[in-house]
Scaffold this motif. Structure first.
Motif, PDB file in Angstrom:
ATOM      1  N   LYS A  99     -40.450  50.689  23.288  1.00 19.49           N
ATOM      2  CA  LYS A  99     -41.915  50.798  23.424  1.00 19.49           C
ATOM      3  C   LYS A  99     -42.603  49.450  23.536  1.00 19.49           C
ATOM      4  CE  LYS A  99     -42.169  51.402  18.416  1.00 19.49           C
ATOM      5  NZ  LYS A  99     -42.276  52.380  17.336  1.00 19.49           N
ATOM      6  N   GLN A 100     -41.958  48.355  23.029  1.00 16.95           N
ATOM      7  CA  GLN A 100     -42.587  47.030  23.140  1.00 16.95           C
ATOM      8  C   GLN A 100     -42.707  46.575  24.593  1.00 16.95           C
ATOM      9  OE1 GLN A 100     -39.963  47.804  21.280  1.00 16.95           O
ATOM     10  NE2 GLN A 100     -38.294  46.324  21.373  1.00 16.95           N
ATOM     11  N   TYR A 101     -41.992  47.251  25.499  1.00 11.59           N
ATOM     12  CA  TYR A 101     -42.061  46.878  26.916  1.00 11.59           C
ATOM     13  C   TYR A 101     -42.919  47.833  27.736  1.00 11.59           C
ATOM     14  CZ  TYR A 101     -38.526  43.546  25.587  1.00 11.59           C
ATOM     15  OH  TYR A 101     -37.869  42.516  24.968  1.00 11.59           O
ATOM     16  N   VAL A 102     -43.573  48.770  27.083  1.00  8.89           N
ATOM     17  CA  VAL A 102     -44.517  49.649  27.781  1.00  8.89           C
ATOM     18  C   VAL A 102     -45.743  48.815  28.157  1.00  8.89           C
ATOM     19  CG1 VAL A 102     -46.107  51.585  27.415  1.00  8.89           C
ATOM     20  CG2 VAL A 102     -43.718  51.750  26.658  1.00  8.89           C
ATOM     21  N   GLU A 103     -46.231  48.981  29.394  1.00 12.41           N
ATOM     22  CA  GLU A 103     -47.405  48.212  29.843  1.00 12.41           C
ATOM     23  C   GLU A 103     -48.693  48.952  29.560  1.00 12.41           C
ATOM     24  OE1 GLU A 103     -48.006  46.234  33.487  1.00 12.41           O
ATOM     25  OE2 GLU A 103     -46.042  45.245  33.449  1.00 12.41           O
ATOM     26  N   ILE A 104     -49.640  48.238  28.972  1.00 19.54           N
ATOM     27  CA  ILE A 104     -50.980  48.791  28.731  1.00 19.54           C
ATOM     28  C   ILE A 104     -51.990  47.775  29.242  1.00 19.54           C
ATOM     29  CG2 ILE A 104     -52.620  49.543  26.965  1.00 19.54           C
ATOM     30  CD1 ILE A 104     -50.303  50.579  25.313  1.00 19.54           C
ATOM     31  N   HIS A 105     -52.864  48.192  30.148  1.00 16.56           N
ATOM     32  CA  HIS A 105     -53.845  47.284  30.759  1.00 16.56           C
ATOM     33  C   HIS A 105     -53.169  46.016  31.300  1.00 16.56           C
ATOM     34  CE1 HIS A 105     -56.586  50.047  29.006  1.00 16.56           C
ATOM     35  NE2 HIS A 105     -56.540  49.550  27.782  1.00 16.56           N
ATOM     36  N   GLY A 106     -52.026  46.197  31.989  1.00 12.78           N
ATOM     37  CA  GLY A 106     -51.402  45.090  32.716  1.00 12.78           C
ATOM     38  C   GLY A 106     -50.555  44.145  31.886  1.00 12.78           C
ATOM     39  N   LYS A 107     -50.388  44.438  30.615  1.00 18.10           N
ATOM     40  CA  LYS A 107     -49.546  43.578  29.773  1.00 18.10           C
ATOM     41  C   LYS A 107     -48.651  44.452  28.907  1.00 18.10           C
ATOM     42  CE  LYS A 107     -52.522  40.961  27.460  1.00 18.10           C
ATOM     43  NZ  LYS A 107     -53.121  39.876  26.647  1.00 18.10           N
ATOM     44  N   THR A 108     -47.466  43.956  28.592  1.00 20.50           N
ATOM     45  CA  THR A 108     -46.617  44.748  27.705  1.00 20.50           C
ATOM     46  C   THR A 108     -47.198  44.733  26.288  1.00 20.50           C
ATOM     47  OG1 THR A 108     -45.211  42.892  27.065  1.00 20.50           O
ATOM     48  CG2 THR A 108     -44.524  44.159  29.011  1.00 20.50           C
ATOM     49  N   VAL A 109     -46.783  45.724  25.523  1.00 22.70           N
ATOM     50  CA  VAL A 109     -47.194  45.819  24.115  1.00 22.70           C
ATOM     51  C   VAL A 109     -46.812  44.527  23.385  1.00 22.70           C
ATOM     52  CG1 VAL A 109     -46.599  47.023  21.955  1.00 22.70           C
ATOM     53  CG2 VAL A 109     -47.190  48.333  24.012  1.00 22.70           C
ATOM     54  N   LEU A 110     -45.617  44.013  23.659  1.00 25.23           N
ATOM     55  CA  LEU A 110     -45.162  42.786  22.994  1.00 25.23           C
ATOM     56  C   LEU A 110     -46.054  41.593  23.353  1.00 25.23           C
ATOM     57  CD1 LEU A 110     -43.154  41.293  21.207  1.00 25.23           C
ATOM     58  CD2 LEU A 110     -41.546  41.247  23.119  1.00 25.23           C
ATOM     59  N   GLN A 111     -46.460  41.520  24.619  1.00 24.96           N
ATOM     60  CA  GLN A 111     -47.368  40.425  25.015  1.00 24.96           C
ATOM     61  C   GLN A 111     -48.704  40.511  24.306  1.00 24.96           C
ATOM     62  OE1 GLN A 111     -46.884  40.977  29.338  1.00 24.96           O
ATOM     63  NE2 GLN A 111     -46.741  38.753  29.455  1.00 24.96           N
ATOM     64  N   HIS A 112     -49.231  41.720  24.196  1.00 22.14           N
ATOM     65  CA  HIS A 112     -50.492  41.901  23.466  1.00 22.14           C
ATOM     66  C   HIS A 112     -50.340  41.374  22.037  1.00 22.14           C
ATOM     67  CE1 HIS A 112     -53.052  44.159  26.237  1.00 22.14           C
ATOM     68  NE2 HIS A 112     -52.015  44.896  26.590  1.00 22.14           N
ATOM     69  N   THR A 113     -49.214  41.736  21.413  1.00 17.50           N
ATOM     70  CA  THR A 113     -48.982  41.315  20.025  1.00 17.50           C
ATOM     71  C   THR A 113     -48.852  39.793  19.936  1.00 17.50           C
ATOM     72  OG1 THR A 113     -47.925  43.417  19.557  1.00 17.50           O
ATOM     73  CG2 THR A 113     -47.438  41.618  18.038  1.00 17.50           C
ATOM     74  N   LEU A 114     -48.090  39.203  20.843  1.00 18.73           N
ATOM     75  CA  LEU A 114     -47.905  37.741  20.817  1.00 18.73           C
ATOM     76  C   LEU A 114     -49.223  37.011  21.031  1.00 18.73           C
ATOM     77  CD1 LEU A 114     -44.567  37.288  22.766  1.00 18.73           C
ATOM     78  CD2 LEU A 114     -45.001  36.759  20.370  1.00 18.73           C
ATOM     79  N   ASP A 115     -50.061  37.560  21.891  1.00 19.88           N
ATOM     80  CA  ASP A 115     -51.345  36.912  22.182  1.00 19.88           C
ATOM     81  C   ASP A 115     -52.226  36.823  20.935  1.00 19.88           C
ATOM     82  OD1 ASP A 115     -50.629  36.504  24.776  1.00 19.88           O
ATOM     83  OD2 ASP A 115     -51.835  38.137  25.620  1.00 19.88           O
ATOM     84  N   ILE A 116     -52.114  37.808  20.059  1.00 24.29           N
ATOM     85  CA  ILE A 116     -52.908  37.793  18.824  1.00 24.29           C
ATOM     86  C   ILE A 116     -52.531  36.571  17.991  1.00 24.29           C
ATOM     87  CG2 ILE A 116     -53.339  39.011  16.636  1.00 24.29           C
ATOM     88  CD1 ILE A 116     -52.649  41.648  18.270  1.00 24.29           C
ATOM     89  N   PHE A 117     -51.229  36.304  17.880  1.00 27.37           N
ATOM     90  CA  PHE A 117     -50.763  35.179  17.063  1.00 27.37           C
ATOM     91  C   PHE A 117     -50.984  33.852  17.778  1.00 27.37           C
ATOM     92  CE2 PHE A 117     -48.720  38.844  15.221  1.00 27.37           C
ATOM     93  CZ  PHE A 117     -48.918  38.613  13.872  1.00 27.37           C
ATOM     94  N   ALA A 118     -50.812  33.862  19.114  1.00 26.41           N
ATOM     95  CA  ALA A 118     -51.035  32.632  19.888  1.00 26.41           C
ATOM     96  C   ALA A 118     -52.479  32.175  19.749  1.00 26.41           C
ATOM     97  CB  ALA A 118     -50.702  32.870  21.354  1.00 26.41           C
ATOM     98  N   ALA A 119     -53.393  33.141  19.635  1.00 28.58           N
ATOM     99  CA  ALA A 119     -54.818  32.813  19.604  1.00 28.58           C
ATOM    100  C   ALA A 119     -55.287  32.393  18.214  1.00 28.58           C
ATOM    101  CB  ALA A 119     -55.627  34.034  20.061  1.00 28.58           C
ATOM    102  N   HIS A 120     -54.453  32.582  17.202  1.00 30.74           N
ATOM    103  CA  HIS A 120     -54.922  32.296  15.844  1.00 30.74           C
ATOM    104  C   HIS A 120     -54.636  30.855  15.443  1.00 30.74           C
ATOM    105  CE1 HIS A 120     -55.796  32.616  11.619  1.00 30.74           C
ATOM    106  NE2 HIS A 120     -56.382  33.770  11.879  1.00 30.74           N
ATOM    107  N   PRO A 121     -55.660  30.093  15.087  1.00 30.27           N
ATOM    108  CA  PRO A 121     -55.475  28.658  14.840  1.00 30.27           C
ATOM    109  C   PRO A 121     -54.573  28.339  13.654  1.00 30.27           C
ATOM    110  CG  PRO A 121     -57.713  29.359  14.244  1.00 30.27           C
ATOM    111  CD  PRO A 121     -57.071  30.499  14.964  1.00 30.27           C
ATOM    112  N   GLN A 122     -54.429  29.269  12.710  1.00 31.76           N
ATOM    113  CA  GLN A 122     -53.598  28.962  11.535  1.00 31.76           C
ATOM    114  C   GLN A 122     -52.124  29.342  11.711  1.00 31.76           C
ATOM    115  OE1 GLN A 122     -56.830  30.815   9.139  1.00 31.76           O
ATOM    116  NE2 GLN A 122     -55.940  29.636   7.482  1.00 31.76           N
ATOM    117  N   ILE A 123     -51.777  29.921  12.850  1.00 28.23           N
ATOM    118  CA  ILE A 123     -50.374  30.254  13.125  1.00 28.23           C
ATOM    119  C   ILE A 123     -49.760  29.113  13.939  1.00 28.23           C
ATOM    120  CG2 ILE A 123     -48.830  31.851  14.360  1.00 28.23           C
ATOM    121  CD1 ILE A 123     -49.999  33.153  11.896  1.00 28.23           C
ATOM    122  N   THR A 124     -48.677  28.546  13.424  1.00 29.00           N
ATOM    123  CA  THR A 124     -48.088  27.394  14.127  1.00 29.00           C
ATOM    124  C   THR A 124     -46.950  27.802  15.058  1.00 29.00           C
ATOM    125  OG1 THR A 124     -46.614  26.997  12.262  1.00 29.00           O
ATOM    126  CG2 THR A 124     -48.671  25.775  12.284  1.00 29.00           C
TER     127      THR A 124
END
Ligand code: CTP
Ligand code: MG
Length: 241
Positions: free
Chosen positions: A30-55
């Protein structure tokens, strides 16, 4: 980096993504299912990439999973240095996390005193504010902490005959979510238990050591894509972002 002579505690996300998604039943994990042009895993990674306190965000994949070829394809175009792919997934979620934590420490990607935030790849709607709340409230706690929401519905215990046996008082009951944040050394020690069969989240492994993690207010939007019917709500939540 020094802070009064001590190293600054880093916050490192560890994202288990080695499951097969049997209940979701998409014919692929399911992490490779696409939703709005991005995989579920990409959506999840983007949340952490965008957070300034996550290194750093480390994704733990099955050893034979090469769907993600590089950081660039993982939605980290703006911060490619922040992600690493580890091909050490195990037979259960707990084993995947154990292998991931051990690898982070062995490779020096995490220090024993750093915080590791374990987060399900399938929880792709985690609000930034909930992530901030966990880091702010549990990031300096020696026992770590988890996002969780108080149980809202009335709870029933069933008998083997399918009839209600009793109503369970819901006061003091919480539903555990992720991320679950722990100092790396504590998490490694907890997951070194020989039998991880009863370990359905990291907190339960830590609790088995007699350590009591902190409960931090989660968010009902932080749901996990588990069954096919969950996709409808996840689509709406991701569209709103
Ligand atoms: N997971 C993992 N390694 C496993 C099993 C699960 O990394 N051996 C990950 C999943 O990829 C998911 C998270 O743990 O991100 C939560 O697990 P779950 O929702 O149960 O996902 P699946 O195990 O893939 O789904 P199912 O149980 O329906 O097969
Ligand atoms: Mg599973």
């Amino acid at each position: 980096m020094a802070n009064g002579g001590r190293r600054v505690k880093r916050n490192i996300a560890l994202i288990p993504a080695a499951g097969v998604g049997e209940r979701f039943g998409a014919g692929k994990p399911k992490q490779y299912v696409e939703i709005h042009g991005k995989t579920v895993l990409q959506h999840t990674l983007d949340i952490f990439a965008a957070h300034p306190q996550i290194t750093l965000a480390a994704v733990v994949l099955a050893p034979d999973d090469h769907t993600f070829q590089s950081a660039e394809t993982a939605g980290f175009q703006t911060a490619p240095a922040k992600t690493v792919l580890l091909h050490c997934g195990g037979a259960s979620r707990a084993e995947t996390v154990r292998n991931g934590v051990n690898t982070l420490l062995e490779r020096g990607l995490a220090a024993p005193g750093d915080n590791i935030l374990v987060h399900d790849a399938a929880r792709c709607c985690l609000p930034q504010a909930a992530l901030s709340r966990l880091i702010d409230q549990a990031g300096s706690h020696p026992n770590g902490g988890i996002l969780a929401v108080p149980v809202a519905d009335t709870l029933k215990r069933s008998g083997s005959d399918g009839l209600i046996e009793t109503t369970v008082p819901r006061s003091g009951l919480w539903q555990a979510q992720t991320p679950q944040l722990f100092p790396a050394a504590l998490l490694q020690r907890a997951l070194a238990a020989p039998d991880l069969g009863a370990v359905t989240d990291e907190a339960s492994a830590v609790e088995m050591l007699g350590v009591r993690p902190l409960l931090v207010q989660g968010d009902s939007r932080n749901l996990k894509l588990t069954l096919p019917q969950d996709e409808y709500i996840v689509r709406l939540l991701l569209a709103e972002k």
